[in-house]
Design a protein around this motif. Sequence first.
Motif, PDB file in Angstrom:
ATOM      1  N   GLU A 106       4.006  15.822  11.319  1.00 42.86           N
ATOM      2  CA  GLU A 106       3.446  16.970  11.380  1.00 42.86           C
ATOM      3  C   GLU A 106       4.348  17.883  12.193  1.00 42.86           C
ATOM      4  O   GLU A 106       4.886  18.957  11.672  1.00 42.86           O
ATOM      5  CB  GLU A 106       2.296  17.200  11.878  1.00 42.86           C
ATOM      6  CG  GLU A 106       1.788  18.475  11.708  1.00 42.86           C
ATOM      7  CD  GLU A 106       1.328  19.101  10.162  1.00 42.86           C
ATOM      8  OE1 GLU A 106       1.675  20.344   9.962  1.00 42.86           O
ATOM      9  OE2 GLU A 106       1.019  18.181   9.515  1.00 42.86           O
ATOM     10  N   HIS A 107       5.131  17.297  13.327  1.00 40.52           N
ATOM     11  CA  HIS A 107       5.866  18.103  14.161  1.00 40.52           C
ATOM     12  C   HIS A 107       7.178  18.159  13.379  1.00 40.52           C
ATOM     13  O   HIS A 107       7.770  19.322  13.550  1.00 40.52           O
ATOM     14  CB  HIS A 107       5.845  17.167  15.450  1.00 40.52           C
ATOM     15  CG  HIS A 107       7.180  17.600  16.385  1.00 40.52           C
ATOM     16  ND1 HIS A 107       7.030  18.925  16.975  1.00 40.52           N
ATOM     17  CD2 HIS A 107       8.405  17.047  16.582  1.00 40.52           C
ATOM     18  CE1 HIS A 107       8.067  19.015  17.895  1.00 40.52           C
ATOM     19  NE2 HIS A 107       9.051  18.040  17.508  1.00 40.52           N
ATOM     20  N   LYS A 108       7.690  17.112  12.954  1.00 46.49           N
ATOM     21  CA  LYS A 108       8.773  17.156  12.019  1.00 46.49           C
ATOM     22  C   LYS A 108       8.991  18.023  10.932  1.00 46.49           C
ATOM     23  O   LYS A 108      10.046  18.634  10.623  1.00 46.49           O
ATOM     24  CB  LYS A 108       9.269  15.701  11.525  1.00 46.49           C
ATOM     25  CG  LYS A 108      10.714  15.547  11.143  1.00 46.49           C
ATOM     26  CD  LYS A 108      10.997  13.793  10.997  1.00 46.49           C
ATOM     27  CE  LYS A 108      10.299  13.336   9.926  1.00 46.49           C
ATOM     28  NZ  LYS A 108      10.665  12.006   9.696  1.00 46.49           N
ATOM     29  N   SER A 109       7.795  18.265  10.239  1.00 44.01           N
ATOM     30  CA  SER A 109       7.756  19.239   9.175  1.00 44.01           C
ATOM     31  C   SER A 109       8.076  20.526   9.335  1.00 44.01           C
ATOM     32  O   SER A 109       8.429  21.254   8.521  1.00 44.01           O
ATOM     33  CB  SER A 109       6.388  18.887   8.507  1.00 44.01           C
ATOM     34  OG  SER A 109       5.354  19.435   9.152  1.00 44.01           O
ATOM     35  N   ARG A 110       8.122  20.988  10.656  1.00 48.53           N
ATOM     36  CA  ARG A 110       7.970  22.203  11.317  1.00 48.53           C
ATOM     37  C   ARG A 110       9.736  22.634  11.364  1.00 48.53           C
ATOM     38  O   ARG A 110       9.852  23.712  11.904  1.00 48.53           O
ATOM     39  CB  ARG A 110       7.184  22.944  12.269  1.00 48.53           C
ATOM     40  CG  ARG A 110       6.051  22.879  11.787  1.00 48.53           C
ATOM     41  CD  ARG A 110       4.951  23.569  12.746  1.00 48.53           C
ATOM     42  NE  ARG A 110       4.955  22.490  13.919  1.00 48.53           N
ATOM     43  CZ  ARG A 110       4.155  21.422  14.070  1.00 48.53           C
ATOM     44  NH1 ARG A 110       3.191  21.417  13.230  1.00 48.53           N
ATOM     45  NH2 ARG A 110       3.923  21.081  15.276  1.00 48.53           N
ATOM     46  N   ARG A 111      10.417  21.574  11.487  1.00 49.56           N
ATOM     47  CA  ARG A 111      11.817  21.724  11.767  1.00 49.56           C
ATOM     48  C   ARG A 111      12.866  22.157  10.536  1.00 49.56           C
ATOM     49  O   ARG A 111      12.506  21.948   9.466  1.00 49.56           O
ATOM     50  CB  ARG A 111      12.296  20.362  12.041  1.00 49.56           C
ATOM     51  CG  ARG A 111      11.983  19.919  13.626  1.00 49.56           C
ATOM     52  CD  ARG A 111      12.538  18.480  13.980  1.00 49.56           C
ATOM     53  NE  ARG A 111      12.084  18.142  15.431  1.00 49.56           N
ATOM     54  CZ  ARG A 111      12.173  17.003  16.053  1.00 49.56           C
ATOM     55  NH1 ARG A 111      13.055  16.072  15.385  1.00 49.56           N
ATOM     56  NH2 ARG A 111      12.066  16.670  17.309  1.00 49.56           N
ATOM     57  N   LEU A 112      14.047  22.751  11.001  1.00 49.22           N
ATOM     58  CA  LEU A 112      14.882  23.102   9.891  1.00 49.22           C
ATOM     59  C   LEU A 112      14.075  23.943   8.790  1.00 49.22           C
ATOM     60  O   LEU A 112      14.398  23.600   7.822  1.00 49.22           O
ATOM     61  CB  LEU A 112      15.644  22.231   9.634  1.00 49.22           C
ATOM     62  CG  LEU A 112      16.334  21.137  10.693  1.00 49.22           C
ATOM     63  CD1 LEU A 112      16.854  19.929   9.983  1.00 49.22           C
ATOM     64  CD2 LEU A 112      17.359  22.205  11.176  1.00 49.22           C
ATOM     65  N   PRO A 113      13.481  25.087   9.205  1.00 47.69           N
ATOM     66  CA  PRO A 113      12.681  25.600   7.886  1.00 47.69           C
ATOM     67  C   PRO A 113      13.879  26.389   6.994  1.00 47.69           C
ATOM     68  O   PRO A 113      13.273  26.406   5.858  1.00 47.69           O
ATOM     69  CB  PRO A 113      11.964  26.803   8.618  1.00 47.69           C
ATOM     70  CG  PRO A 113      12.433  26.849   9.891  1.00 47.69           C
ATOM     71  CD  PRO A 113      13.286  25.646  10.245  1.00 47.69           C
TER      72      PRO A 113
END
Length: 182
Positions: free
Chosen positions: A24-31
Amino acid sequence: MTEQPGRLAAYWEHQLDKLDDWEEHKSRRLPGWRDRKHRRALTAVLSAADLVLVGTAAVFTKIDDGLFFGLWGAGIVAGGVAFFLLRILTGRMCGGFSRLLDEREREWRHRVTYIGYQALSYLMVASLIYLVVVSDTADGGFRGALMMSALLVTGTTIPTVVLGWSLPDDDPEDFEEGMGND
């Protein structure tokens, strides 16, 4: 009557919760990078880095040691960075477990896992054949080990490469459906 989960089951649930939190945390990186154009560029870098590793392993005895280690190091660094970024951009589909995968993601993961397994099997056969061919040459064991490690790295990156190249862009309507906007 229900029993309390055992210590092993509780530990497993705790580990899955940690993995889900990390995903979940990783899914918000590099939008801004979450499109096909960026994934394909990283896929090209990763594929080129894999080719550099295999190529330098093949010509180990023909080039200077400094050039070999420079190329090898550049291949490892460029491939590692591209692989890390692709793993972020492709999300849970590249990872091992996730309870949050939907049917589409689960299908993609199964498809690329099978492709990766098949490719890795063929690459390991190729490395064994290479090892047999170079076994009686100078530094044959070291050359074989270099080729085997280069092909192993290449084989383990194949699922991420396939996902990075072939995943379509996310549909913005998919995000709006889960927001409660009716």
